[in-house]
Design an enzyme around this catalytic site. Sequence first.
Site, mmCIF file in Angstrom:
data_model
loop_
_atom_site.group_PDB
_atom_site.id
_atom_site.type_symbol
_atom_site.label_atom_id
_atom_site.label_comp_id
_atom_site.label_asym_id
_atom_site.label_seq_id
_atom_site.Cartn_x
_atom_site.Cartn_y
_atom_site.Cartn_z
ATOM 1 N N GLY A 92 0.796 -1.224 0.000
ATOM 2 C CA GLY A 92 0.000 0.000 0.000
ATOM 3 C C GLY A 92 0.824 1.267 0.000
ATOM 4 O O GLY A 92 0.289 2.357 0.265
ATOM 5 N N GLN A 93 2.119 1.165 -0.312
ATOM 6 C CA GLN A 93 2.964 2.365 -0.322
ATOM 7 C C GLN A 93 2.610 3.247 -1.510
ATOM 8 O O GLN A 93 2.524 2.770 -2.649
ATOM 9 C CB GLN A 93 4.448 1.974 -0.386
ATOM 10 C CG GLN A 93 5.374 3.184 -0.309
ATOM 11 C CD GLN A 93 6.855 2.817 -0.302
ATOM 12 O OE1 GLN A 93 7.222 1.646 -0.381
ATOM 13 N NE2 GLN A 93 7.699 3.821 -0.224
ATOM 14 N N HIS A 99 8.709 6.181 5.238
ATOM 15 C CA HIS A 99 7.959 6.894 6.278
ATOM 16 C C HIS A 99 7.303 5.892 7.204
ATOM 17 O O HIS A 99 6.859 4.829 6.781
ATOM 18 C CB HIS A 99 6.918 7.841 5.674
ATOM 19 C CG HIS A 99 6.034 7.217 4.637
ATOM 20 N ND1 HIS A 99 6.458 6.991 3.346
ATOM 21 C CD2 HIS A 99 4.768 6.757 4.700
ATOM 22 C CE1 HIS A 99 5.485 6.429 2.652
ATOM 23 N NE2 HIS A 99 4.442 6.259 3.457
ATOM 24 N N LEU A 100 7.257 6.264 8.473
ATOM 25 C CA LEU A 100 6.621 5.455 9.495
ATOM 26 C C LEU A 100 5.332 6.167 9.894
ATOM 27 O O LEU A 100 5.364 7.351 10.252
ATOM 28 C CB LEU A 100 7.534 5.302 10.719
ATOM 29 C CG LEU A 100 8.743 4.358 10.616
ATOM 30 C CD1 LEU A 100 9.758 4.824 9.582
ATOM 31 C CD2 LEU A 100 9.414 4.207 11.972
ATOM 32 N N HIS A 101 4.223 5.444 9.810
ATOM 33 C CA HIS A 101 2.942 6.004 10.239
ATOM 34 C C HIS A 101 2.759 5.743 11.733
ATOM 35 O O HIS A 101 2.866 4.594 12.178
ATOM 36 C CB HIS A 101 1.776 5.312 9.529
ATOM 37 C CG HIS A 101 1.723 5.456 8.045
ATOM 38 N ND1 HIS A 101 0.867 6.339 7.407
ATOM 39 C CD2 HIS A 101 2.389 4.812 7.048
ATOM 40 C CE1 HIS A 101 1.007 6.222 6.093
ATOM 41 N NE2 HIS A 101 1.922 5.300 5.843
#
Length: 113
Positions: A92-93, A99-101
């Site tokens: 889903g990138q 990046h870290l959600h």
Amino acid sequence: MDDACIFCRIASGAIPATLLYADEQVVAFPDVNPQAPTHVLVIPRRHLPRLSALPGSDPLWNRLLAAVQAVAESLPLAGGFRLVVNQGGDGGQTVEHLHLHVLGGRQMTWPPG
Ligand code: AMP
């Protein structure tokens, strides 16, 4: 720095953003399309297109995780939070900069979609 990368441009200040955390290697800012009451992105300043571009032994991982903890402590996340990294199409990138959600402020469900 990749001038075509939106997250590089946020990290450099070329695109204004509310920085919730910043040091010489890492910045954090709110996700523009939040999926939870709190949704923060923690990113390296260095352009790395995805998780697999950063070796597990790289000390930058420690810096990223320390920033996650600092962000979590500065926000109303005492009840917990979820840390997510999407890698590649199946993951889903959508933005090609690691990046870290950090998601919280509501009960998370499992399995994720
Ligand atoms: P991912 O799908 O894991 O690649 O996540 C990319 C995230 O970046 C999505 O949650 C988007 O809402 C978010 N996003 C895209 N552009 C921006 C922006 N300019 N500022 C903040 N968040 C953004």
